[in-house]
Design a protein around this motif. Structure first.
Motif, PDB file in Angstrom:
ATOM      1  N   GLU A  66      -1.053  -7.195   5.676  1.00 57.31           N
ATOM      2  CA  GLU A  66      -0.025  -6.894   6.677  1.00 57.31           C
ATOM      3  C   GLU A  66       0.365  -5.420   6.629  1.00 57.31           C
ATOM      4  OE1 GLU A  66       2.583 -10.930   7.224  1.00 57.31           O
ATOM      5  OE2 GLU A  66       2.692  -9.921   5.269  1.00 57.31           O
ATOM      6  N   MET A  67       0.451  -4.870   5.430  1.00 65.44           N
ATOM      7  CA  MET A  67       0.803  -3.460   5.283  1.00 65.44           C
ATOM      8  C   MET A  67      -0.296  -2.574   5.853  1.00 65.44           C
ATOM      9  SD  MET A  67       3.004  -1.250   4.465  1.00 65.44           S
ATOM     10  CE  MET A  67       4.214  -1.883   3.347  1.00 65.44           C
ATOM     11  N   SER A  68      -1.540  -2.899   5.584  1.00 69.68           N
ATOM     12  CA  SER A  68      -2.652  -2.124   6.145  1.00 69.68           C
ATOM     13  C   SER A  68      -2.613  -2.165   7.664  1.00 69.68           C
ATOM     14  CB  SER A  68      -3.987  -2.663   5.644  1.00 69.68           C
ATOM     15  OG  SER A  68      -4.125  -2.426   4.267  1.00 69.68           O
ATOM     16  N   GLY A  69      -2.360  -3.354   8.218  1.00 66.52           N
ATOM     17  CA  GLY A  69      -2.250  -3.479   9.669  1.00 66.52           C
ATOM     18  C   GLY A  69      -1.114  -2.646  10.228  1.00 66.52           C
ATOM     19  N   PHE A  71       0.117   0.135   8.893  1.00 70.03           N
ATOM     20  CA  PHE A  71      -0.268   1.544   8.842  1.00 70.03           C
ATOM     21  C   PHE A  71      -1.242   1.886   9.966  1.00 70.03           C
ATOM     22  CE2 PHE A  71       1.378   1.635   4.460  1.00 70.03           C
ATOM     23  CZ  PHE A  71       2.050   2.844   4.508  1.00 70.03           C
ATOM     24  N   LYS A  72      -2.177   0.992  10.248  1.00 70.87           N
ATOM     25  CA  LYS A  72      -3.111   1.230  11.357  1.00 70.87           C
ATOM     26  C   LYS A  72      -2.355   1.303  12.670  1.00 70.87           C
ATOM     27  CE  LYS A  72      -7.141  -0.768   9.139  1.00 70.87           C
ATOM     28  NZ  LYS A  72      -8.035  -1.924   9.049  1.00 70.87           N
ATOM     29  N   GLN A  73      -1.411   0.408  12.855  1.00 70.91           N
ATOM     30  CA  GLN A  73      -0.609   0.380  14.075  1.00 70.91           C
ATOM     31  C   GLN A  73       0.186   1.671  14.238  1.00 70.91           C
ATOM     32  OE1 GLN A  73       2.289  -2.783  14.055  1.00 70.91           O
ATOM     33  NE2 GLN A  73       2.328  -2.905  16.282  1.00 70.91           N
ATOM     34  N   LEU A  74       0.622   2.239  13.139  1.00 68.71           N
ATOM     35  CA  LEU A  74       1.390   3.482  13.177  1.00 68.71           C
ATOM     36  C   LEU A  74       0.486   4.722  13.240  1.00 68.71           C
ATOM     37  CD1 LEU A  74       4.152   2.583  10.574  1.00 68.71           C
ATOM     38  CD2 LEU A  74       4.358   2.627  13.065  1.00 68.71           C
ATOM     39  N   ARG A  78      -4.603   5.729   6.017  1.00 70.18           N
ATOM     40  CA  ARG A  78      -4.423   6.052   4.598  1.00 70.18           C
ATOM     41  C   ARG A  78      -2.990   5.741   4.209  1.00 70.18           C
ATOM     42  NH1 ARG A  78      -5.701  11.854   3.236  1.00 70.18           N
ATOM     43  NH2 ARG A  78      -5.507  10.990   1.152  1.00 70.18           N
ATOM     44  N   HIS A  79      -2.841   5.115   3.084  1.00 65.45           N
ATOM     45  CA  HIS A  79      -1.499   4.879   2.535  1.00 65.45           C
ATOM     46  C   HIS A  79      -1.602   4.749   1.034  1.00 65.45           C
ATOM     47  CE1 HIS A  79      -3.075   0.803   3.157  1.00 65.45           C
ATOM     48  NE2 HIS A  79      -2.311   0.432   2.146  1.00 65.45           N
ATOM     49  N   GLY A  80      -0.491   5.016   0.369  1.00 63.82           N
ATOM     50  CA  GLY A  80      -0.444   4.875  -1.081  1.00 63.82           C
ATOM     51  C   GLY A  80      -1.081   6.027  -1.829  1.00 63.82           C
ATOM     52  N   ASN A  81      -1.514   7.060  -1.132  1.00 66.99           N
ATOM     53  CA  ASN A  81      -2.140   8.211  -1.799  1.00 66.99           C
ATOM     54  C   ASN A  81      -1.222   9.386  -1.767  1.00 66.99           C
ATOM     55  OD1 ASN A  81      -4.485   6.731  -2.215  1.00 66.99           O
ATOM     56  ND2 ASN A  81      -5.370   7.388  -0.272  1.00 66.99           N
TER      57      ASN A  81
END
Length: 81
Positions: A66-69, A71-74, A78-81
């Motif tokens: 859900e979090m990956s989705g 981030f893609k939507q936004l 890339r996240h968490g880096n």
């Protein structure tokens, strides 16, 4: 209604005076509105924090997928880096 004295620095006083003139309101009215807005915002924030703590205590977290989705939507893959 009660009366309260507040000490403001010269810059804030000048900004308040300019806004009062521009809006046709008194400095007292604008200061009262600003305090009311601040209190409402802070109360909202406290409620949201308390709700988030309850959710965290209940292990109610978003899944990694859900979090990956999200981030893609936004627009970010890339996240968490």
């Amino acid at each position: 209604m009660s009366v309260m004295s507040v000490r403001l620095n010269d810059e804030v006083t000048a900004q308040l005076e300019a806004l009062a003139k521009a809006t046709g309101r008194t400095r007292s009215f604008l200061a009262g509105q600003a305090i009311e807005d601040y209190l409402a915002r802070e109360a909202w924030q406290i409620v949201e924090i308390e709700q988030a703590i309850k959710e965290a205590d209940a292990d109610d977290f978003i899944s990694a997928d859900e979090m990956s989705g999200l981030f893609k939507q936004l627009g970010s893959s890339r996240h968490g880096n």
